[in-house]
Write a protein that holds these residues in place. Structure first.
Motif, mmCIF file in Angstrom:
data_model
loop_
_atom_site.group_PDB
_atom_site.id
_atom_site.type_symbol
_atom_site.label_atom_id
_atom_site.label_comp_id
_atom_site.label_asym_id
_atom_site.label_seq_id
_atom_site.Cartn_x
_atom_site.Cartn_y
_atom_site.Cartn_z
ATOM 1 N N GLU A 1 3.663 -12.211 1.472
ATOM 2 C CA GLU A 1 3.363 -11.162 0.086
ATOM 3 C C GLU A 1 2.519 -9.924 0.968
ATOM 4 O OE1 GLU A 1 0.400 -10.924 -3.341
ATOM 5 O OE2 GLU A 1 1.716 -12.915 -3.244
ATOM 6 N N VAL A 2 2.880 -8.722 0.516
ATOM 7 C CA VAL A 2 2.329 -7.526 0.873
ATOM 8 C C VAL A 2 0.884 -7.478 0.093
ATOM 9 C CG1 VAL A 2 2.521 -5.093 1.124
ATOM 10 C CG2 VAL A 2 4.732 -6.415 1.269
ATOM 11 N N ASP A 3 -0.178 -6.956 0.994
ATOM 12 C CA ASP A 3 -1.426 -6.670 0.391
ATOM 13 C C ASP A 3 -1.826 -5.332 0.073
ATOM 14 O OD1 ASP A 3 -2.177 -5.287 2.811
ATOM 15 O OD2 ASP A 3 -3.382 -6.913 3.677
ATOM 16 N N ALA A 4 -2.640 -4.956 -0.313
ATOM 17 C CA ALA A 4 -3.247 -3.585 -0.732
ATOM 18 C C ALA A 4 -3.037 -2.519 0.370
ATOM 19 C CB ALA A 4 -4.638 -3.467 -1.445
ATOM 20 N N ALA A 5 -3.228 -2.860 1.428
ATOM 21 C CA ALA A 5 -3.205 -2.024 2.628
ATOM 22 C C ALA A 5 -1.647 -1.904 3.053
ATOM 23 C CB ALA A 5 -3.887 -2.477 3.849
ATOM 24 N N GLY A 6 -0.557 -2.597 2.516
ATOM 25 C CA GLY A 6 0.850 -2.657 3.021
ATOM 26 C C GLY A 6 1.160 -3.595 4.019
ATOM 27 N N ARG B 1 0.933 -13.994 5.124
ATOM 28 C CA ARG B 1 1.291 -15.502 4.735
ATOM 29 C C ARG B 1 0.514 -15.903 3.561
ATOM 30 N NH1 ARG B 1 3.460 -18.655 8.435
ATOM 31 N NH2 ARG B 1 2.407 -17.591 10.022
ATOM 32 N N VAL B 2 1.257 -16.237 2.654
ATOM 33 C CA VAL B 2 0.852 -16.899 1.378
ATOM 34 C C VAL B 2 0.326 -18.380 1.579
ATOM 35 C CG1 VAL B 2 1.079 -17.474 -0.985
ATOM 36 C CG2 VAL B 2 2.070 -15.405 -0.179
ATOM 37 N N ALA C 1 6.020 -1.388 1.893
ATOM 38 C CA ALA C 1 4.423 -1.288 1.736
ATOM 39 C C ALA C 1 3.783 -1.232 0.397
ATOM 40 C CB ALA C 1 3.807 -0.304 2.899
ATOM 41 N N GLU C 2 4.471 -2.112 -0.364
ATOM 42 C CA GLU C 2 3.987 -1.985 -1.763
ATOM 43 C C GLU C 2 3.315 -3.422 -2.252
ATOM 44 O OE1 GLU C 2 6.564 -2.416 -5.841
ATOM 45 O OE2 GLU C 2 7.337 -0.992 -4.349
ATOM 46 N N GLU C 3 2.141 -3.378 -2.602
ATOM 47 C CA GLU C 3 1.370 -4.594 -2.774
ATOM 48 C C GLU C 3 2.039 -5.465 -3.977
ATOM 49 O OE1 GLU C 3 -3.154 -5.758 -4.314
ATOM 50 O OE2 GLU C 3 -2.473 -3.760 -4.709
ATOM 51 N N GLY C 4 2.040 -6.890 -3.550
ATOM 52 C CA GLY C 4 2.695 -7.818 -4.362
ATOM 53 C C GLY C 4 4.158 -8.189 -3.973
ATOM 54 N N ARG C 5 4.817 -7.354 -3.266
ATOM 55 C CA ARG C 5 6.136 -7.786 -3.039
ATOM 56 C C ARG C 5 6.136 -8.902 -2.101
ATOM 57 N NH1 ARG C 5 9.851 -3.244 -3.731
ATOM 58 N NH2 ARG C 5 11.439 -4.698 -3.046
ATOM 59 N N ARG C 6 7.077 -9.695 -2.217
ATOM 60 C CA ARG C 6 7.117 -10.896 -1.634
ATOM 61 C C ARG C 6 8.474 -11.308 -1.069
ATOM 62 N NH1 ARG C 6 3.009 -15.055 -4.138
ATOM 63 N NH2 ARG C 6 4.410 -16.455 -3.669
ATOM 64 N N GLY D 1 10.841 -12.587 -4.417
ATOM 65 C CA GLY D 1 11.310 -13.881 -3.845
ATOM 66 C C GLY D 1 11.761 -14.746 -4.931
ATOM 67 N N THR D 2 12.017 -15.787 -4.923
ATOM 68 C CA THR D 2 12.617 -16.729 -5.752
ATOM 69 C C THR D 2 11.966 -18.346 -5.916
ATOM 70 O OG1 THR D 2 14.162 -17.574 -4.147
ATOM 71 C CG2 THR D 2 14.862 -15.740 -5.439
ATOM 72 N N LEU D 3 10.795 -18.504 -5.098
ATOM 73 C CA LEU D 3 10.368 -19.853 -5.132
ATOM 74 C C LEU D 3 9.868 -20.422 -6.437
ATOM 75 C CD1 LEU D 3 9.027 -21.659 -2.970
ATOM 76 C CD2 LEU D 3 6.688 -20.723 -3.539
#
Length: 362
Positions: A153-158, A162-163, A193-198, A237-239
């Motif tokens: 997962e991408v954090d706020a800093a891009g 690992r989740v 670099a977009e927060e929340g992308r998985r 993602g699709t989990l």
């Protein structure tokens, strides 16, 4: 957002250690009390696969095995390997659907972590890993989606991290990804670099598929799964999980199935017999299930209405068969599965399925 606090959600920290999704899922599915070992009803009690939807599916796989047999010159021993065999439903159906002459030469194997079910056909050998030296067809229906993977997962800093997850399903972000996992993401699932992308890191599936294909001396390996390719990766993602026939939140406590769609193009590319690391073998095929089943005789065509007058019982049977075929080939459902056909040796996947139409034609 910092490691250890980023992305934190869920209950207070009273449900065990934080682990990556791959480790947590492996324990939840395949540990001593895992979902696939402990559930007496098997996968069929929790989700519906093509195998469970209709015997037409096993019949189509049997016809594919016969085509592989012809391509191999009708060897004295023909192998059929059912990966992630559940309770042996597919291998049993395939043996029943084979012509007598082919069945007499067929060695059938079921590969599954659970114990051999009672009453299974004695011709089926029950294994925990595929046999070596396979000559024939290795078929993996909804296997790769249950090979556990880590999640990024991408954090706020891009930065892709690992989740981490606990036994109750709560998540937080861990360390940035490095090494082979970071390289896999960059090649197969680059994250903006977009927060929340998985993304799900499919490297373990690539390795698992390469190992399965390596079991073949000659023939065809098929993976059938919900899948995506580099041109259309899902942004988050699709989990997900499945319990008692319903989709649910994925919780790695052994109570539910945990699955994610497969980056099947990456799996295809790791088989090195006839490819470079960046390209699938030139004669490997990826096609939607509806197209492949169509060429294997599962069309969903309704019987002629006149049959209802001349042979009502036959009409009812044909109508039921058409309904089952429609489910197996439906858009938005089982028909959206993707089949990867990976040939080994002299077998030509295109020659086996010369009548497969493009997706738009089905």
């Amino acid at each position: 957002m910092t490691p250890g606090t980023a992305g934190l959600r869920g209950a207070p920290e009273t449900h065990g250690e934080w682990r990556g999704w791959r480790e947590a899922t492996h324990e939840a599915l395949y540990g001593p009390q895992g979902f696939y070992r402990a559930a007496p009803e098997g996968p069929a009690g929790h989700f519906r696969t093509s195998v469970h939807a209709s015997p037409l599916f096993a019949g189509a796989v049997a016809r594919l095995l016969c085509r592989v047999d012809e391509a191999l010159g009708r060897p004295a021993s023909l192998d059929f390997v059912d990966m992630a065999a559940g309770r042996g439903e597919l291998v049993t159906g395939v043996l029943a659907a084979l012509p007598a002459g082919v069945a007499a030469r067929t060695r059938a194997y079921a590969v599954e972590v659970a114990a051999r079910p009672e009453g299974l056909d004695r011709r089926v050998q029950w294994l925990t890993r595929p046999p070596d030296g396979v000559t024939g067809l290795l078929f993996a229906n909804e296997w790769l989606d249950n090979v556990p993977v880590d999640v990024a997962e991408v954090d706020a800093a891009g930065v892709a991290r690992r989740v981490l997850v606990r036994g109750d399903g709560a998540e937080r972000l861990g360390e940035p990804l490095t090494g082979a996992e970071a390289e896999w993401l960059a090649r197969w699932w680059p994250l903006p670099a977009e927060e929340g992308r998985r993304a799900e890191i499919g490297l373990p599936r690539d390795v698992a598929w390469a190992s399965a294909v390596a079991a073949l001396d000659a023939g065809l390996a098929v993976a059938a799964d919900y899948a995506h390719t580099a041109a259309a990766r899902p942004p988050f993602g699709t989990l997900t999980g499945f319990r008692e026939g319903r989709e649910t939140e994925p919780v790695p406590d052994g109570s539910c199935d945990i699955t994610a769609h497969v980056a099947l193009d990456a799996c295809a590319a790791v088989h090195t017999t006839r490819c470079t690391p960046e390209h699938a073998p030139p004669n490997a095929l990826m096609r939607p299930q509806r197209a492949i089943l169509y060429t294997l005789g599962v069309t969903g065509a309704r019987p002629p209405l006149a049959l209802a007058s001349t042979d009502p019982a036959a009409y009812v049977r044909a109508l039921a068969s058409a309904s089952q075929a429609a489910e197996l080939t439906a858009r938005g459902g089982l028909g959206d599965f993707v089949w990867l056909l990976q040939p080994v040796g002299a077998v030509d996947a295109g020659g086996l399925l010369v009548d497969v139409a493009d997706d738009e034609e089905q």
